[in-house]
Design an enzyme around this catalytic site. Structure first.
Site, PDB file in Angstrom:
ATOM      1  N   ASN A  94       0.807  -1.222   0.000  1.00 26.06           N
ATOM      2  CA  ASN A  94       0.000   0.000   0.000  1.00 26.06           C
ATOM      3  C   ASN A  94       0.845   1.280   0.000  1.00 26.06           C
ATOM      4  OD1 ASN A  94      -2.655   1.488   0.533  1.00 26.06           O
ATOM      5  ND2 ASN A  94      -1.429   2.095   2.312  1.00 26.06           N
ATOM      6  N   TYR A 166       3.273   9.433 -11.681  1.00 22.36           N
ATOM      7  CA  TYR A 166       2.509   8.725 -10.648  1.00 22.36           C
ATOM      8  C   TYR A 166       1.499   7.787 -11.311  1.00 22.36           C
ATOM      9  CZ  TYR A 166      -1.012   7.800  -7.096  1.00 22.36           C
ATOM     10  OH  TYR A 166      -1.916   7.163  -6.271  1.00 22.36           O
ATOM     11  N   ALA A 167       0.750   8.321 -12.265  1.00 20.05           N
ATOM     12  CA  ALA A 167      -0.267   7.516 -12.959  1.00 20.05           C
ATOM     13  C   ALA A 167       0.395   6.340 -13.675  1.00 20.05           C
ATOM     14  CB  ALA A 167      -1.028   8.390 -13.964  1.00 20.05           C
ATOM     15  N   ALA A 168       1.537   6.604 -14.296  1.00 20.72           N
ATOM     16  CA  ALA A 168       2.240   5.533 -15.017  1.00 20.72           C
ATOM     17  C   ALA A 168       2.747   4.474 -14.045  1.00 20.72           C
ATOM     18  CB  ALA A 168       3.398   6.126 -15.824  1.00 20.72           C
ATOM     19  N   LYS A 170       1.389   3.580 -11.305  1.00 24.07           N
ATOM     20  CA  LYS A 170       0.254   2.762 -10.864  1.00 24.07           C
ATOM     21  C   LYS A 170      -0.217   1.827 -12.000  1.00 24.07           C
ATOM     22  CE  LYS A 170      -0.260   4.126  -6.561  1.00 24.07           C
ATOM     23  NZ  LYS A 170      -0.074   3.218  -5.420  1.00 24.07           N
ATOM     24  N   ILE A 199      -9.830   9.473  -2.288  1.00 22.54           N
ATOM     25  CA  ILE A 199     -10.105   9.101  -0.902  1.00 22.54           C
ATOM     26  C   ILE A 199      -9.548  10.177   0.019  1.00 22.54           C
ATOM     27  CG2 ILE A 199      -9.893   7.227   0.805  1.00 22.54           C
ATOM     28  CD1 ILE A 199     -11.286   6.483  -1.945  1.00 22.54           C
TER      29      ILE A 199
HETATM   30  P1  NAD Z   1      -1.283   8.632   3.051  1.00 22.26           P
HETATM   31  O1  NAD Z   1      -0.287   9.685   2.720  1.00 22.26           O
HETATM   32  O2  NAD Z   1      -2.316   8.926   4.084  1.00 22.26           O
HETATM   33  O3  NAD Z   1      -0.538   7.281   3.472  1.00 22.26           O
HETATM   34  C1  NAD Z   1       0.653   6.879   2.876  1.00 22.26           C
HETATM   35  C2  NAD Z   1       1.330   5.832   3.758  1.00 22.26           C
HETATM   36  O4  NAD Z   1       2.529   5.395   3.110  1.00 22.26           O
HETATM   37  C3  NAD Z   1       1.753   6.382   5.115  1.00 22.26           C
HETATM   38  O5  NAD Z   1       1.608   5.376   6.103  1.00 22.26           O
HETATM   39  C4  NAD Z   1       3.237   6.688   4.905  1.00 22.26           C
HETATM   40  O6  NAD Z   1       3.983   6.614   6.129  1.00 22.26           O
HETATM   41  C5  NAD Z   1       3.627   5.551   3.979  1.00 22.26           C
HETATM   42  N1  NAD Z   1       4.829   5.819   3.199  1.00 22.26           N
HETATM   43  C6  NAD Z   1       5.082   6.875   2.382  1.00 22.26           C
HETATM   44  N2  NAD Z   1       6.311   6.781   1.858  1.00 22.26           N
HETATM   45  C7  NAD Z   1       6.842   5.639   2.347  1.00 22.26           C
HETATM   46  C8  NAD Z   1       8.095   4.993   2.171  1.00 22.26           C
HETATM   47  N3  NAD Z   1       9.056   5.515   1.403  1.00 22.26           N
HETATM   48  N4  NAD Z   1       8.316   3.827   2.823  1.00 22.26           N
HETATM   49  C9  NAD Z   1       7.370   3.292   3.628  1.00 22.26           C
HETATM   50  N5  NAD Z   1       6.164   3.860   3.831  1.00 22.26           N
HETATM   51  C10 NAD Z   1       5.920   5.031   3.197  1.00 22.26           C
HETATM   52  O7  NAD Z   1      -1.963   8.293   1.660  1.00 22.26           O
HETATM   53  P2  NAD Z   1      -3.136   7.298   1.228  1.00 22.26           P
HETATM   54  O8  NAD Z   1      -4.086   8.091   0.445  1.00 22.26           O
HETATM   55  O9  NAD Z   1      -3.632   6.486   2.368  1.00 22.26           O
HETATM   56  O10 NAD Z   1      -2.330   6.376   0.193  1.00 22.26           O
HETATM   57  C11 NAD Z   1      -2.201   4.980   0.325  1.00 22.26           C
HETATM   58  C12 NAD Z   1      -2.076   4.372  -1.061  1.00 22.26           C
HETATM   59  O11 NAD Z   1      -3.272   4.646  -1.786  1.00 22.26           O
HETATM   60  C13 NAD Z   1      -0.931   4.937  -1.899  1.00 22.26           C
HETATM   61  O12 NAD Z   1      -0.330   3.873  -2.617  1.00 22.26           O
HETATM   62  C14 NAD Z   1      -1.633   5.886  -2.855  1.00 22.26           C
HETATM   63  O13 NAD Z   1      -0.925   6.069  -4.049  1.00 22.26           O
HETATM   64  C15 NAD Z   1      -2.932   5.141  -3.067  1.00 22.26           C
HETATM   65  N6  NAD Z   1      -4.041   5.949  -3.577  1.00 22.26           N
HETATM   66  C16 NAD Z   1      -4.588   6.925  -2.831  1.00 22.26           C
HETATM   67  C17 NAD Z   1      -5.645   7.658  -3.351  1.00 22.26           C
HETATM   68  C18 NAD Z   1      -6.337   8.743  -2.571  1.00 22.26           C
HETATM   69  O14 NAD Z   1      -7.196   9.442  -3.146  1.00 22.26           O
HETATM   70  N7  NAD Z   1      -6.034   8.946  -1.298  1.00 22.26           N
HETATM   71  C19 NAD Z   1      -6.132   7.394  -4.637  1.00 22.26           C
HETATM   72  C20 NAD Z   1      -5.549   6.374  -5.373  1.00 22.26           C
HETATM   73  C21 NAD Z   1      -4.500   5.647  -4.829  1.00 22.26           C
END
Ligand code: NAD
Length: 260
Positions: A94, A166-168, A170, A199
């Site tokens: 994640n 970022y999109a790429a 994913k 989210i």
């Molecule tokens: P967030 O910033 O709340 O959480 C990110 C988490 O990743 C945190 O726990 C952070 O400590 C950890 N993290 C960041 N860099 C790190 C690293 N180098 N090593 C270890 N841990 C690391 O964001 P989120 O929205 O909960 O994102 C979680 C996932 O969901 C991500 O992969 C993000 O790309 C994806 N995502 C989020 C959304 C959205 O709208 N929030 C949409 C699509 C995808």
């Protein structure tokens, strides 16, 4: 439902906040053994750990610091998890994030590495080092082991302005799963993606209220999703009883923002 998650050993990367934290809470509540991960045990991570521990059985929740942009740290994370729990049944990739925005003409090697290391290398290397343990888990249980990675709506539709890499990254993740299905289904390891829409997490901390309202208006439900609304989908893919014959799929949890 999710009764077979009791006692499952679940490694969740990037789980000190947002979606990962909500997922950790659900798995702890369902009786799984869970490792939280973030770069360091910051005060916020410490408070997340406390929250998850309150939902779990004594000794079932640990925190493992690791910066997953580095392959050596990915290996260390897996080794530390196995040293504590003796194996891995479910891996949730994640950790990830935008890593900043840049138009095509401004992208340099440093920015490329930053975004790809955070979203692609991290999931690749943690999965690579976890495979032997997932294979053993499936063989010993006579069921399946599960890898779930957090993809994105951006991986489907190209991402917002400046978020091309970022999109790429994913989309890369969505596709590399398809290859892993071909190689590891014989070992009863399943690979599925959850693709969130928009989210409400720190991911969007840089956006103004006005921009957030504009984005919300593009979502069929008219609002951002909540991390708690994401978590049950991860439990579904982790549970052999629920999804033992499902692999190589992408589940879009996006409130109707896009219907692929
Ligand atoms: P967030 O910033 O709340 O959480 C990110 C988490 O990743 C945190 O726990 C952070 O400590 C950890 N993290 C960041 N860099 C790190 C690293 N180098 N090593 C270890 N841990 C690391 O964001 P989120 O929205 O909960 O994102 C979680 C996932 O969901 C991500 O992969 C993000 O790309 C994806 N995502 C989020 C959304 C959205 O709208 N929030 C949409 C699509 C995808």
């Amino acid at each position: 439902m999710f009764g077979d998650l009791v006692g499952k050993r679940v490694l969740i990367t990037g789980s000190t906040a947002g979606i990962g934290l909500a997922v950790a809470k659900l798995f702890a509540h369902k009786g799984a053994k869970v490792a939280l991960n973030g770069r360091t045990l910051s005060p916020a991570a410490e408070s997340a750990l406390k929250e998850v521990r309150e939902l779990a059985n004594e000794g079932d929740v640990i925190f493992i610091p690791a910066d997953l942009t580095q392959s050596s740290e990915c290996e260390k994370l897996v080794n530390s998890f196995v040293a504590e729990f003796g194996g891995i049944d479910v891996l949730i990739n994640n950790a990830g994030g935008l890593g900043g925005r840049s138009s095509l003409e401004d992208i340099d090697d440093e920015f490329y590495d930053k975004v790809m290391d955070l979203n692609a290398r991290s999931a690749l290397m943690v999965t690579r080092y976890s495979i032997p343990y997932l294979r053993s888990s499936a063989a010993e249980s006579g069921t399946t082991a599960s890898v779930i990675s957090t993809g994105s709506i951006a991986g489907r539709e190209g991402g917002g302005l400046g978020a091309s890499l970022y999109a790429a990254s994913k989309a890369w993740l969505h596709n590399v799963h398809r290859n892993w299905v071909k190689e590891y289904t014989k070992d009863n390891i399943r690979f599925n993606i959850i693709a969130p829409g928009t989210i409400d997490t720190d991911f969007h901390a840089d956006k103004s209220d006005e921009l957030k309202e504009k984005i919300a208006s593009t979502i069929a439900f008219g609002r951002f999703g909540l991390s708690e609304e994401m978590a049950p989908s991860f439990a579904f893919f982790a549970s052999h009883n629920c999804s033992g014959y499902i692999t190589g799929q992408i589940l879009d949890v996006n409130g109707g923002q896009m219907c692929p």
